[in-house]
Design a protein around this motif. Structure first.
Motif, PDB file in Angstrom:
ATOM      1  N   MET A 109       0.848  -1.181   0.000  1.00 17.95           N
ATOM      2  CA  MET A 109       0.000   0.000   0.000  1.00 17.95           C
ATOM      3  C   MET A 109       0.895   1.246   0.000  1.00 17.95           C
ATOM      4  O   MET A 109       1.801   1.355   0.804  1.00 17.95           O
ATOM      5  N   THR A 110       0.596   2.192  -0.903  1.00 18.60           N
ATOM      6  CA  THR A 110       1.384   3.415  -0.959  1.00 18.60           C
ATOM      7  C   THR A 110       1.028   4.333   0.216  1.00 18.60           C
ATOM      8  O   THR A 110      -0.013   4.157   0.869  1.00 18.60           O
ATOM      9  N   PHE A 111       1.874   5.327   0.435  1.00 18.39           N
ATOM     10  CA  PHE A 111       1.646   6.280   1.518  1.00 18.39           C
ATOM     11  C   PHE A 111       0.326   7.025   1.294  1.00 18.39           C
ATOM     12  O   PHE A 111      -0.468   7.175   2.217  1.00 18.39           O
ATOM     13  N   LYS A 112       0.068   7.452   0.053  1.00 21.32           N
ATOM     14  CA  LYS A 112      -1.173   8.184  -0.245  1.00 21.32           C
ATOM     15  C   LYS A 112      -2.393   7.303  -0.008  1.00 21.32           C
ATOM     16  O   LYS A 112      -3.402   7.767   0.525  1.00 21.32           O
ATOM     17  N   GLU A 113      -2.323   6.036  -0.398  1.00 24.39           N
ATOM     18  CA  GLU A 113      -3.450   5.124  -0.172  1.00 24.39           C
ATOM     19  C   GLU A 113      -3.720   4.942   1.316  1.00 24.39           C
ATOM     20  O   GLU A 113      -4.873   4.922   1.748  1.00 24.39           O
ATOM     21  N   LYS A 114      -2.635   4.835   2.096  1.00 27.67           N
ATOM     22  CA  LYS A 114      -2.794   4.669   3.536  1.00 27.67           C
ATOM     23  C   LYS A 114      -3.441   5.910   4.156  1.00 27.67           C
ATOM     24  O   LYS A 114      -4.365   5.800   4.971  1.00 27.67           O
ATOM     25  N   VAL A 115      -2.962   7.083   3.774  1.00 27.64           N
ATOM     26  CA  VAL A 115      -3.528   8.340   4.294  1.00 27.64           C
ATOM     27  C   VAL A 115      -4.994   8.460   3.888  1.00 27.64           C
ATOM     28  O   VAL A 115      -5.844   8.809   4.704  1.00 27.64           O
ATOM     29  N   SER A 116      -5.306   8.150   2.638  1.00 31.20           N
ATOM     30  CA  SER A 116      -6.686   8.213   2.156  1.00 31.20           C
ATOM     31  C   SER A 116      -7.591   7.290   2.957  1.00 31.20           C
ATOM     32  O   SER A 116      -8.705   7.672   3.335  1.00 31.20           O
ATOM     33  N   GLU A 117      -7.102   6.108   3.233  1.00 29.87           N
ATOM     34  CA  GLU A 117      -7.860   5.138   4.031  1.00 29.87           C
ATOM     35  C   GLU A 117      -8.107   5.670   5.445  1.00 29.87           C
ATOM     36  O   GLU A 117      -9.204   5.545   5.991  1.00 29.87           O
TER      37      GLU A 117
ATOM     38  N   ASP B  37     -10.794  17.801  -0.532  1.00 31.34           N
ATOM     39  CA  ASP B  37      -9.543  17.557  -1.238  1.00 31.34           C
ATOM     40  C   ASP B  37      -8.520  16.931  -0.301  1.00 31.34           C
ATOM     41  O   ASP B  37      -8.468  17.262   0.884  1.00 31.34           O
ATOM     42  N   LEU B  38      -7.731  16.030  -0.850  1.00 28.99           N
ATOM     43  CA  LEU B  38      -6.599  15.425  -0.145  1.00 28.99           C
ATOM     44  C   LEU B  38      -5.398  15.554  -1.059  1.00 28.99           C
ATOM     45  O   LEU B  38      -5.409  15.032  -2.175  1.00 28.99           O
ATOM     46  N   THR B  39      -4.388  16.290  -0.601  1.00 28.35           N
ATOM     47  CA  THR B  39      -3.175  16.494  -1.381  1.00 28.35           C
ATOM     48  C   THR B  39      -1.982  16.031  -0.563  1.00 28.35           C
ATOM     49  O   THR B  39      -1.905  16.330   0.637  1.00 28.35           O
ATOM     50  N   ILE B  40      -1.092  15.315  -1.210  1.00 31.68           N
ATOM     51  CA  ILE B  40       0.180  14.948  -0.586  1.00 31.68           C
ATOM     52  C   ILE B  40       1.274  15.401  -1.542  1.00 31.68           C
ATOM     53  O   ILE B  40       1.354  14.925  -2.681  1.00 31.68           O
TER      54      ILE B  40
END
Length: 154
Positions: free
Chosen positions: A1-9, A25-28
């Motif tokens: 799982m990528t960092f962005k996917e983990k944060v989104s979850e 919005d979610l921006t990394i």
């Protein structure tokens, strides 16, 4: 799982506990700055931001990936992005930009396909000189909206 996917979850898990708050919005960034922008059916308060911040921060390990985190509401001057935002702003005045026009009008309805705007305009009389005030109404599909901002008058 990528960092962005983990944060989104993690964001989605935090929002599941707050059904009246939603993600705009979610921006990394490349430097792992996480920017979460929220809105709510009844607005967003400080506690909502704190709760989502904690839902993310308590489940990420800075040893694994160093990051910075910012959770905030979209703000009054932020453009509307979601149908849900249009629906919550029915009755307010919007400044709507299309490809050809900028309209300042009252938002009287919003559904899943389009918004309905009403405003008054001065137009030339059909017969004679002078102008007459007319009531305008426009059903505008979301696809035609370039930007829409709630206007605040004092």
């Amino acid at each position: 799982m990528t960092f962005k996917e983990k944060v989104s979850e993690l964001v989605n898990a935090g929002l599941a506990e707050k059904p009246d708050v939603f993600l705009i919005d979610l921006t990394i960034t490349d430097t792992f700055k996480i920017i979460v922008t929220l809105d709510g059916d009844n607005g967003v308060n400080l506690q909502d931001c704190i709760d989502i911040n904690r839902a993310i921060e308590s489940n990420l390990d800075r040893e694994e990936q160093d990051y910075s985190l910012e959770v905030a509401s979209g703000g009054v001057s932020a453009p509307l992005k979601l149908v849900r935002q249009y629906k919550k702003n029915i009755g307010r005045t919007l400044q709507v930009k299309t490809a050809t026009d900028t309209i300042t009008a009252a938002l009287v309805d919003a559904n899943d396909e389009f918004i309905t705007l009403t405003w008054t305009a001065r137009e030339p009389k059909e017969i004679g000189k002078g102008k007459v005030t007319v009531e305008k109404r426009l059903e505008l599909p979301y696809a035609d909206i370039k930007e829409a901002i709630v206007t605040i008058t004092f």
